[in-house]
Scaffold this motif. Structure first.
Motif, short mmCIF file in Angstrom:
data_model
loop_
_atom_site.label_atom_id
_atom_site.label_comp_id
_atom_site.label_asym_id
_atom_site.label_seq_id
_atom_site.Cartn_x
_atom_site.Cartn_y
_atom_site.Cartn_z
N ILE A 133 6.70 -0.60 9.41
CA ILE A 133 5.38 -0.70 8.79
C ILE A 133 5.43 -0.10 7.39
O ILE A 133 5.82 1.06 7.23
CB ILE A 133 4.29 0.01 9.64
N ASN A 134 5.04 -0.90 6.38
CA ASN A 134 5.03 -0.39 5.01
C ASN A 134 3.81 -0.87 4.22
O ASN A 134 3.75 -0.70 3.01
CB ASN A 134 6.31 -0.77 4.27
N ASP A 135 2.83 -1.46 4.91
CA ASP A 135 1.65 -1.98 4.21
C ASP A 135 0.44 -1.94 5.15
O ASP A 135 0.58 -1.76 6.36
CB ASP A 135 1.92 -3.41 3.75
N ARG A 136 -0.73 -2.12 4.57
CA ARG A 136 -1.97 -2.21 5.35
C ARG A 136 -2.42 -3.67 5.41
O ARG A 136 -2.24 -4.43 4.47
CB ARG A 136 -3.08 -1.37 4.70
N THR A 160 0.81 -1.20 0.00
CA THR A 160 0.00 0.00 0.00
C THR A 160 0.85 1.27 0.00
O THR A 160 0.46 2.28 -0.55
CB THR A 160 -0.94 0.01 1.23
N SER A 161 2.03 1.20 0.58
CA SER A 161 2.92 2.37 0.61
C SER A 161 3.61 2.60 -0.73
O SER A 161 4.25 3.63 -0.92
CB SER A 161 3.98 2.19 1.70
N GLY A 162 3.51 1.63 -1.65
CA GLY A 162 4.14 1.76 -2.95
C GLY A 162 5.42 0.96 -3.07
O GLY A 162 5.93 0.76 -4.17
N GLU A 163 5.97 0.51 -1.95
CA GLU A 163 7.17 -0.34 -1.99
C GLU A 163 6.78 -1.73 -2.48
O GLU A 163 5.64 -2.14 -2.37
CB GLU A 163 7.75 -0.50 -0.58
N ARG A 164 7.76 -2.46 -2.94
CA ARG A 164 7.53 -3.86 -3.28
C ARG A 164 7.78 -4.70 -2.04
O ARG A 164 8.72 -4.44 -1.28
CB ARG A 164 8.46 -4.29 -4.40
N TYR A 165 6.93 -5.72 -1.84
CA TYR A 165 7.14 -6.62 -0.71
C TYR A 165 8.34 -7.51 -1.00
O TYR A 165 8.45 -8.11 -2.07
CB TYR A 165 5.90 -7.50 -0.46
#
Length: 126
Positions: A87-90, A49-54
């Motif tokens: 934290i970088n995602d929802r 969600t933040s735009g980064e790749r997992y």
């Protein structure tokens, strides 16, 4: 002219004497006991969600409400292993779980094969 300077000087002294030092508020630290799980392999390389790749190798996590970039200390209550994640995602979008860990974070905590665990999280709200 000198009386004006004297008057200004006295005003500055009086103002300075009335000035109060306001206490600096320390950030709020939060500690909770929750259930966590981890991302499935199929999410590798997908955008968060933040735009980064997992990336499974990174120490990241998903939370429904915490701001992106928040550093969360996660402690496995079963074996006392600790890891810090960003934290970088929802997510997760389940009532039972509050945190989705990357695979490397799950391995560091010793929960990778178990699937989920009861953990203690702590973080600072800024």
């Amino acid at each position: 002219m000198s009386s004006i300077k004297l008057l200004l000087f006295l005003c500055l002294i009086a103002f300075g004497a009335q000035a109060q030092v306001l206490p600096v508020k320390e950030p709020d630290s939060v500690v909770k006991t929750i259930f966590t799980t981890y991302y499935a392999k199929k999410f590798e390389g997908r955008k968060t969600t933040s735009g980064e790749r997992y990336r499974a190798a990174k120490l990241t996590a998903a939370h429904r409400k915490l701001p992106f970039g928040t550093i969360v200390r996660v402690k496995n209550l079963h074996n006392d292993k600790v890891v810090e994640v960003r934290i970088n995602d929802r997510g997760p979008f389940s009532k039972k779980f509050e945190l989705d860990l990357s695979q490397s974070a799950a391995k560091a905590l010793g929960i990778y094969r178990l699937g989920y665990a009861k953990v203690e999280i702590s973080y600072v709200l800024k």
